[in-house]
Each structure stands twice: as structure tokens, then as C-alpha cells.
Enzyme design. Structure first.
Site, PDB file in Angstrom:
ATOM      1  N   GLU A  57       0.840  -1.643  -0.691  1.00  0.00           N
ATOM      2  CA  GLU A  57      -0.063  -0.009  -0.092  1.00  0.00           C
ATOM      3  C   GLU A  57       0.882   1.319  -0.281  1.00  0.00           C
ATOM      4  O   GLU A  57       0.591   2.276  -0.824  1.00  0.00           O
ATOM      5  CB  GLU A  57      -1.046  -0.221   1.215  1.00  0.00           C
ATOM      6  CG  GLU A  57      -2.301  -1.027   1.181  1.00  0.00           C
ATOM      7  CD  GLU A  57      -1.097  -2.097   1.972  1.00  0.00           C
ATOM      8  OE1 GLU A  57      -2.559  -3.398   1.657  1.00  0.00           O
ATOM      9  OE2 GLU A  57      -0.460  -2.644   2.554  1.00  0.00           O
ATOM     10  N   ASN A  90       1.067  -8.899  -5.559  1.00  0.00           N
ATOM     11  CA  ASN A  90       1.037  -8.408  -6.540  1.00  0.00           C
ATOM     12  C   ASN A  90       2.010  -8.087  -7.481  1.00  0.00           C
ATOM     13  O   ASN A  90       2.858  -9.034  -7.078  1.00  0.00           O
ATOM     14  CB  ASN A  90       1.542  -6.887  -6.156  1.00  0.00           C
ATOM     15  CG  ASN A  90       1.662  -5.979  -6.591  1.00  0.00           C
ATOM     16  OD1 ASN A  90       1.134  -6.308  -8.192  1.00  0.00           O
ATOM     17  ND2 ASN A  90       2.174  -4.849  -6.899  1.00  0.00           N
TER      18      ASN A  90
END
Length: 431
Positions: free
Chosen positions: A68, A338
């Protein structure tokens, strides 16, 4: 979210978190002893600031962990370029190191206070943010309650809500609606995420795309890259990236299955949590595999089987040295990690079935031929062998990933456009 609008569940949460706050010093000290907290900065976790609030408009940006923080960094850079003061918070020790290395000058980093009413109030009393940007799915009840009481605008950026999380929240539908009603604007990553937020009660939802596609590929120190590439030489390399407990054993089994055909194979294991490096090295030794650890300043020797990359902030280096990457968190029920950074650097991405945290991304990658799903260890060994041996096919998969990345970009500009009215408003307030 006014006090009278709190559901019974949220009232119970506020009471329980207040009681639990009494145990916080001992719990934080224990975590610091395990290397999971910065002992010098423990007061920040109780809302005690270690820096002064700058004068003028202050935008508070929060990203829970490394992923994040990385995804909001281009947004922070644009805010700083427009001369807004920025407070960046995160919740993990690793993310604080990323923030120290990557944040623009002038950005203040603090650890996110634990979600107890007293800690949150103390934090907000000091920082008095004019706008709060929460990344992905950071919906903390006490924080949202206090921000609502103060009338501080809150925007959820890069909003993500997996089907499993949405199902859990739906069981507490009144509480979910009470929390999401405090979010002034929810900027979702995908149509599916947006629909789930809307169904749970978010009043304003826009789909802006995923900020991770607009983050530049991670850098690599040229000297470190040269040293590692030289140590590897012409050896075929499999990188098991961001692995979770259980997946390192799968990577080692894959290595053993392939080393008859690929005698000089090097498998690099980069755990999601680098503090697990010693544990992983012991697992490799128990499996009869020669190992070296990067945290010990070792480079892989010609006979090294498993190279444990238990350091922070070096994924750009590792992706550049590995043509084939197995993305962790996907063979165990974690939800995947990711794949964008690996794809941007030209690596072929292999992933297991459990990728719901990034479901839309993997679906697009798979559809474009830019990533390859594996069902089990046999699949992983087979595709690793094919990709390492077949350069032409490897290049086709990498090209498919580039198509996916190009098609899914643009979220940064759409996010900036969506928050522009808030930025104009707070600028006018401070004239």
C-alpha cells in the site's frame, strides 16, 4: 458516523478496544522483542507523535504495509509537488523502512496508532489533518468514528474489497453501512470492487483503477545488481517471491524435481516477511539443499541451491535477475501477492489458485497470456522447466504482461481528478 448511529456491534468493539488498550505496552514490547516493532517509536502506536505538525494544509495518507505504501507513493509525490504537507502512516516495520527510503523530502512518517479510542483521539488532536486518504481497505471503526465526529473528509483510494471480505462484512451489514457511510468518497480499483462497496452501503463510489499499475518498476542498486548477476552467471534462476509459510517447502521440492534436467538451477526464495530467513534456511538444510542468506551479506556460490533473499527493498534487484517468478501467497489460502512489479521488469509470472486479493489483475494477466496459473507442485515444476528452456515462449508471456499493464494504467490521474475538489477546498480554508 455519529454516536447515536453506532450499531451494537460497533459499540461492543469500542468497549473491547478500550479495555485492550490497557495491555498495549506489554503487547508492543513483546512485538518489539520479536523484531516486529521499532522499540524507539513505540509511543507512536499509542498516538503519541514524534514530530511537530507543520503549518498549513495537511493531507494524511495511510497505507497499511509495503504494498500500500508503494502504491500511494506517486500520489504523495504529486501532492508534495503542489506544496501540500503530507503525513504518511503505515503499520509495519518493513513499510516504515520503505517510506524512509522512497518518500519525498518533507513527508513525515509516523506509525499508525492502534485502533483504540484514546490513541486515535490523541493522534488526531495533534495532527489535525484536513483530508484523510486511506489506501485499499483500511476501515478502522474508532478512527472513522472520531474522524466523523470532527467532520474531517475521508477518501478511500485504490479501494479493494475481496469477495471473501465482502461476504464477512455482509454478515454485519448494519455495521458495514455505518462505517462506509463515513467514507466521503470511495475510489475503487475495479467495477467488481465498486459494486461490493456500494452493496455494503458506501454512498459515493467511483472506479478509478489500480494505482499499482502507475507505480514505476522498482529500482535496483547498480553495484548490488552487478555483484548478484556476476555471482549467478549463466545459471537458470527461479525466484519464489513474497512467499508465505508452506510455500518455501514447495519451492524447494520444485528445485529438487528439476535439478536432474537443470543441474545448475538456482532457486531464490524471497519471503514476504524477511525475518523468517533463518527458518527458511534451516528448512533448506534439512532438505539437503545448500543454502546462502543475503542478510548475511552472502552471494550465491556455484554450488548454492537455495539463496534466501531475506532483506528489505530489493525486489527490483531480484526480479531483474530471475526470468521466471512464482508469486507467493497463491499456493496457500492467503489471496496472492501483487504481480505487477515482476511483470514490468519482464519476468514470467507463475501463480497458484488462491489470488482473490488481486483477482481482477490476475484474470486480466491470464486472459492476455501474461501470467500462467499452476494447480500444484507438478504444474509448477513443469512450467518452470518450460519457461526456463523456451526463450521464445517466455518472451511471448512477458509481452502479454506488458499488454495487461498498459491497458490497466491511468489510475493516478483519475484519482487526482477525483480528490481535486477536496484539495481546492482545504487550500481555500488555509488562506
Amino acid at each position: 458516523m455519529k454516536a447515536r448511529s453506532l450499531t451494537v456491534t460497533l459499540r461492543l468493539y469500542r468497549g473491547a478496544s478500550a479495555a485492550a488498550a490497557l495491555l498495549t505496552p506489554a503487547w508492543l514490547s513483546y512485538r518489539a522483542g520479536k523484531g516486529k516493532e521499532d522499540r524507539e517509536r513505540l509511543p507512536e502506536r499509542r498516538g503519541i507523535a514524534s514530530a511537530e505538525r507543520p503549518e498549513g494544509p495537511l493531507v494524511w495518507v495511510h497505507g497499511a504495509s509495503v504494498g500500500e505504501v508503494n502504491c500511494v507513493m506517486p500520489l504523495i509525490e504529486r501532492l508534495v509537488a503542489r506544496r501540500f504537507n503530507v503525513l504518511l502512516t503505515s503499520g509495519t516495520l518493513t513499510s516504515s523502512k520503505v517510506a524512509a527510503r522512497r518518500a519525498p523530502p518533507g513527508v513525515i512518517h509516523q506509525f499508525m496508532p492502534l485502533d483504540a479510542g484514546a490513541f486515535v483521539s490523541r493522534f488526531l488532536d495533534h495532527w489535525k489533518p484536513d483530508l484523510v486518504l486511506l489506501a485499499e481497505s483500511e476501515l478502522w471503526p474508532n478512527l472513522l468514528y472520531d474522524l466523523g465526529r470532527r467532520g474531517t473528509p475521508v477518501v478511500l483510494v485504490n479501494g479493494r474489497l475481496s469477495p471473501k471480505s465482502a461476504e464477512r462484512w455482509s454478515r454485519l451489514s448494519r455495521s458495514a453501512r455505518a462505517l462506509l457511510s463515513r467514507i466521503d468518497l470511495c475510489l475503487a480499483q475495479s467495477e467488481e470492487d465498486g459494486a461490493r462497496f456500494h452493496a455494503l452501503g458506501a454512498p459515493r463510489v467511483e472506479v478509478c483503477g489500480n494505482l499499482k499499475f502507475d507505480v514505476p518498476a522498482p529500482a535496483a542498486d547498480p553495484i548490488a545488481l552487478g555483484a548478484l548477476a556476476s555471482a549467478i552467471g549463466a545459471r537458470p534462476v527461479l525466484l519464489a517471491a513474497s512467499t508465505h509459510a508452506g510455500e518455501e517447502v514447495l519451492a524447494m521440492a520444485t528445485h529438487k524435481a528439476l535439478r536432474k534436467e537443470l543441474k545448475d538451477l538456482l532457486t531464490i526464495v524471497a519471503p514476504r516477511h524477511p525475518e523468517r530467513g533463518e527458518e527458511i534456511a534451516e528448512l533448506a538444510e534439512e532438505a539437503g539443499l545448500r543454502t546462502a542468506r543475503r542478510s548475511a551479506d552472502a552471494l550465491p556460490a556455484p554450488d548454492t541451491d537455495i539463496y534466501v533473499a531475506d532483506t528489505i527493498g530489493e525486489m527490483g534487484l531480484l526480479y531483474r535477475c530471475a526470468p521466471v517468478v512464482f508469486m507467493g501467497g497463491s499456493m496457500v489460502e492467503h489471496g496472492g501477492q501483487n504481480p505487477i512489479e515482476a511483470a514490468k521488469l519482464g519476468a514470467v509470472v507463475l501463480h497458484g489458485p488462491h489470488v482473490w486479493n488481486f483477482g481482477a489483475i490476475y484474470a486480466r494477466f491470464d486472459a492476455d497470456g501474461g501470467a500462467l496459473p499452476v494447480a500444484d507442485i507438478k504444474d509448477l515444476a513443469r512450467l518452470t522447466f518450460v519457461m526456463l528452456r523456451d526463450k521464445a515462449r517466455r518472451e511471448r508471456v512477458a509481452a502479454g504482461a506488458r499488454v495487461s499493464v498498459a491497458a490497466l494504467g491511468g489510475a493516478l490521474e483519475r484519482t487526482l481528478a477525483a480528490i481535486e475538489p477536496y484539495l481546492v477546498h482545504i487550500r481555500l480554508q488555509h488562506r
